[in-house]
Design a protein around this motif. Structure first.
Motif, PDB file in Angstrom:
ATOM      1  N   GLN A 196      -4.101   2.425 -10.987  1.00  0.00           N
ATOM      2  CA  GLN A 196      -4.869   1.224 -10.753  1.00  0.00           C
ATOM      3  C   GLN A 196      -5.050   1.080  -9.242  1.00  0.00           C
ATOM      4  OE1 GLN A 196      -2.905  -2.135 -12.448  1.00  0.00           O
ATOM      5  NE2 GLN A 196      -4.673  -3.473 -12.197  1.00  0.00           N
ATOM      6  N   GLU A 197      -6.199   0.528  -8.793  1.00  0.00           N
ATOM      7  CA  GLU A 197      -6.455   0.388  -7.362  1.00  0.00           C
ATOM      8  C   GLU A 197      -6.343   1.723  -6.652  1.00  0.00           C
ATOM      9  OE1 GLU A 197      -6.361  -2.525  -5.057  1.00  0.00           O
ATOM     10  OE2 GLU A 197      -5.439  -4.091  -6.257  1.00  0.00           O
TER      11      GLU A 197
ATOM     12  N   ARG B  10       2.145   2.060  -3.491  1.00  0.00           N
ATOM     13  CA  ARG B  10       1.125   2.656  -4.358  1.00  0.00           C
ATOM     14  C   ARG B  10       0.875   4.106  -3.947  1.00  0.00           C
ATOM     15  NH1 ARG B  10      -2.565  -1.881  -3.321  1.00  0.00           N
ATOM     16  NH2 ARG B  10      -1.912  -3.572  -4.672  1.00  0.00           N
TER      17      ARG B  10
ATOM     18  N   GLU C 203     -13.304   5.774  -8.208  1.00  0.00           N
ATOM     19  CA  GLU C 203     -12.511   6.021  -9.406  1.00  0.00           C
ATOM     20  C   GLU C 203     -12.680   7.481  -9.845  1.00  0.00           C
ATOM     21  OE1 GLU C 203     -10.576   3.641 -10.782  1.00  0.00           O
ATOM     22  OE2 GLU C 203      -9.823   5.050 -12.287  1.00  0.00           O
TER      23      GLU C 203
ATOM     24  N   ARG D 210      -7.782   2.937  -4.320  1.00  0.00           N
ATOM     25  CA  ARG D 210      -8.024   2.841  -2.889  1.00  0.00           C
ATOM     26  C   ARG D 210      -6.802   3.261  -2.056  1.00  0.00           C
ATOM     27  NH1 ARG D 210     -11.859  -0.583  -0.146  1.00  0.00           N
ATOM     28  NH2 ARG D 210     -12.531  -1.565  -2.056  1.00  0.00           N
ATOM     29  N   ASP D 211      -5.616   2.873  -2.509  1.00  0.00           N
ATOM     30  CA  ASP D 211      -4.409   3.210  -1.750  1.00  0.00           C
ATOM     31  C   ASP D 211      -3.796   4.530  -2.181  1.00  0.00           C
ATOM     32  OD1 ASP D 211      -4.517   0.951  -0.194  1.00  0.00           O
ATOM     33  OD2 ASP D 211      -3.407  -0.243  -1.654  1.00  0.00           O
TER      34      ASP D 211
ATOM     35  N   ARG E 281       0.834  -1.204   0.000  1.00  0.00           N
ATOM     36  CA  ARG E 281       0.000   0.000   0.000  1.00  0.00           C
ATOM     37  C   ARG E 281       0.869   1.255   0.000  1.00  0.00           C
ATOM     38  NH1 ARG E 281      -5.321  -1.230   1.062  1.00  0.00           N
ATOM     39  NH2 ARG E 281      -5.752  -3.149   2.187  1.00  0.00           N
TER      40      ARG E 281
END
Lengths: 243, 247, 196
Positions: free
Chosen positions: B81-82, A193, B140, B84-85, A190
């Protein structure tokens, strides 16, 4: 548990820096006057502070119940002696006063939590700690607040899955290392990212600081805090009347 | 305009991008497709200097990326991408304001940009909502708003549709279409062309770090057949792409 | 429109990465306080993974970022993020809790463990560090944590050192050995993605 709740109490309207300053002053005076009469005065002030934060003192004490065993055990153990008379009640007085004082110092912190958002705390830190350390602490605090619920969910889900799959009778060390290893992997993934996303959005050392309003309500509280610091200092250098 | 010249990126022994030269004009809508590991994510990450190539040059609006990272990162907005993080704050408004704050803009200008960005993704007025309570499609769109608040000329999205249900895909695609219509270049990295192939002007297929296909959308279907990419049947139109690969 | 690019003092990539890791590590250490294991010796005193997080911060992030990360954990708790025992928080805990010595010792402990494992402030590959050095580093960290914790307890509760140690430390010390073994176990797995 004690959490920030928006509201319009006096403490809500104070600048977070004022509230931090008051907490330090309160602790200083509580340490300087740890006597029955001193603590009576300090305790009254503490109750007033919580009232100004629209915070129920009983709820505060309940939310800090984890310290209670220590606060109760310290005077109890201090009474014990090896040999007759085995029990010296007088020896418990000072530790008991210390316990009362510590509870007061901890509880006043609860008023800050109830009345101060993370954003305001971040602003207070970045406007107090200059430069890069301030930006590190400010952004870091916001990120801890943002990711703690996520990581906690990761960990609890993993622990439950582990227990369901492998049972709870494996050695403690093995269970700890399995859980911590998976938790670390997820946290680092995490973090990587997050790091790319923050770079893409130009993470800088000199961002626009969040606004803070130091208003007229703050002056009396800052003045009171200075008085408290003065009183504590007077006691330390022996100028205060015995209290 | 984004211009790459003979770009090579290497991780240890693996060559992720192997000599890519590419021009993306202002206002283009480009889909970059390819199987996993084909180098498409690494390639787009050179556009804003997140990845420094081992060889070759990248110019954004005429300036080498490494000469002015701040300018490149403002010009090339990136949605990961993703997402969320990728959020730094708990609420929508605070997160979208992150980029503008880093640029040191005034509070009034930050507020203006946040409002405009949320407007552009149809989330106006929802500043104080918590991101973790949103649906995948809304999340998103918040991520897109975070990039838009930098007022980029080019918007790069890495797998923006992965894991979204059909209504959410459609809402994201329609937001991208209106951004494109307003003049922003849109660059979508994907392994799944549903919806995208009908919107894009141009499709670039990557295999093993090289560009294997670079064509307009009309002729892309046959050329892409060779790649491991799902191409939806030709009858599909935007808004009618509800069919799943196996239906 | 590009705005005033020269006035923006960009954080360089390596630092952003370290900062993100330090923040997530601080959040993880806080998360560890929510996951307790029943103590096989005394079921009423659960064992949490927090100190394990302190060791790991020193080892994986190094002495500087490890200390910064655990310092961030304390700062987050001070302003009200529920990171301390039992989901508590507040500056008062750092100023007046009987356990304050332990809390203040965590960043120091992470620094000590990091300094020993990396033999200085320049990061080494910790996967190549031998078990004896790892164990030695964590034992040193443990000594720092319990020393500061015990002294803090004695001072703030106005009791003697022996009483402070028996009240705040005795029930927990045996599990430090388990935690040290757990850390060695973690670092021996090849699953850890943090290797640089």
């Amino acid at each position: 548990m004690l959490r920030y709740q928006p509201g319009d109490s006096l403490a809500h309207r104070l600048d977070p820096r004022t509230k931090l300053c008051f907490q330090l002053a309160f602790a200083a005076v509580a340490f300087a006057y740890t006597s029955p009469r001193g603590l009576l005065a300090v305790g009254t002030l503490g109750l007033l502070a919580l009232a100004a934060a629209d915070t129920n003192p009983l709820r505060v004490v309940w939310s800090y119940r984890f310290v209670m065993p220590f606060l109760l055990a310290a005077p109890a153990v201090a009474m014990l002696t090896l040999g007759p008379p085995w029990l010296v009640p007088a020896a418990a007085v000072d530790p008991a006063l210390a316990s009362v004082r510590n509870l007061l110092v901890i509880a006043v912190g609860g008023g800050y939590i109830r009345t101060t958002s993370v954003t305001d705390s971040r602003a207070a830190i970045q406007r107090t700690v200059p430069g890069r350390p301030g930006q590190f602490l400010g952004l870091g605090i916001e990120l801890v607040a943002r990711f703690l619920p996520v990581l906690r969910r990761d960990l609890l889900a993993m622990r439950d899955a582990e227990a369901a799959r492998l049972g709870t009778d494996r050695p403690l060390g093995e269970r700890m290392s399995t859980l911590a290893a998976v938790g670390l992997n997820r946290a680092f993934r995490r973090a990587d990212r997050l790091s790319a996303a923050m770079q893409a959005r130009c993470l800088s050392w000199n961002p626009t600081l969040p606004p803070l309003g130091f208003g007229w309500v703050d002056y009396p509280i800052v003045g009171l805090s200075l008085l408290l610091f003065g009183a504590a200092a007077a006691q330390v250098v022996g100028l205060a009347p015995s209290f | 305009m984004i211009r790459t010249h003979e770009v090579v990126c290497q991780y240890d022994e693996t060559i992720a991008v192997d000599g890519v030269s590419l021009n993306i004009e202002n206002g283009e809508y480009v889909a970059i497709v390819g199987p996993n590991g084909s180098g498409k994510t690494t390639l787009v990450r050179t556009f804003n200097g997140l990845v420094t190539p081992d060889n070759g040059r990248i110019l954004v609006d005429g300036t080498p990326v490494e000469d002015d990272l701040v300018a490149a990162r403002q010009a090339v907005g990136m949605v990961f991408q993703e997402p969320r993080d990728a959020f730094v704050a708990a609420t929508i408004g605070a997160d979208v304001a992150f980029g503008p704050h880093n640029l040191g803009l005034s509070h009034a200008e930050v507020d203006r940009r946040v409002e405009a960005a949320l407007e552009a993704v149809a989330l106006a007025g929802r500043d104080n909502e918590r991101i973790d309570r949103l649906s995948g499609g809304e999340r998103e769109r918040v991520a897109i708003a975070g990039a838009l608040a930098m007022e980029p000329a080019h918007l790069v999205l890495d797998e923006p549709l992965t894991g979204l249900d059909e209504p959410a895909r459609r809402s994201v695609l329609s937001r991208l279409a209106s951004l494109h219509a307003a003049g922003t270049s849109v660059i979508v990295v994907t392994h799944d062309l549903r919806g995208v192939i009908d919107a894009a002007d141009r499709v670039i297929g990557m295999v093993d770090g090289r560009i294997a296909v670079d064509t307009d959308a009309a002729t892309a279907r046959e050329e892409l057949a060779a790649l491991d990419v799902y191409v939806p049947p030709e009858t599909a139109r935007p808004g009618q792409t509800a069919s799943t690969p196996d239906s | 429109m590009a705005t005033s690019t020269e006035s923006v003092d960009l954080v360089d990539g390596t630092t952003v990465r370290n900062l993100a890791r330090a923040a997530l590590f601080a959040a993880l250490v806080a998360g560890f306080s929510y996951v307790s294991f029943p103590n096989p010796l005394a079921p009423s005193i659960p064992v949490t993974l927090q100190v394990l997080g302190v060791y790991l911060a020193g080892i994986m992030l190094g002495p500087l970022w490890g200390t910064a990360s655990i310092g961030l954990y304390l700062a987050a708790g001070a302003v009200g993020i529920p990171v301390f025992a039992g989901g508590s928080a507040g500056l008062g805990v750092l100023l007046g809790s009987p356990t304050l010595g332990y809390l203040w010792s965590y960043p120091v402990g992470a620094g000590v463990v990091g300094l020993v494992v990396h033999r200085g402030t320049d990061l080494q590959d910790y996967t190549t560090v031998g078990v004896p050095l790892l164990v030695g580093a964590m034992v040193a960290g443990t000594v720092v944590i319990y020393a500061m914790g015990t002294v803090g307890f004695a001072v703030i509760q106005n009791v003697g050192l022996v009483e402070a140690f028996s009240l705040s430390a005795v029930a927990f010390v045996p599990f430090e050995a388990v935690k040290i073994a757990a850390v060695v176990g973690i670092l021996r797995r090849d699953a850890i993605a943090a290797v640089e």
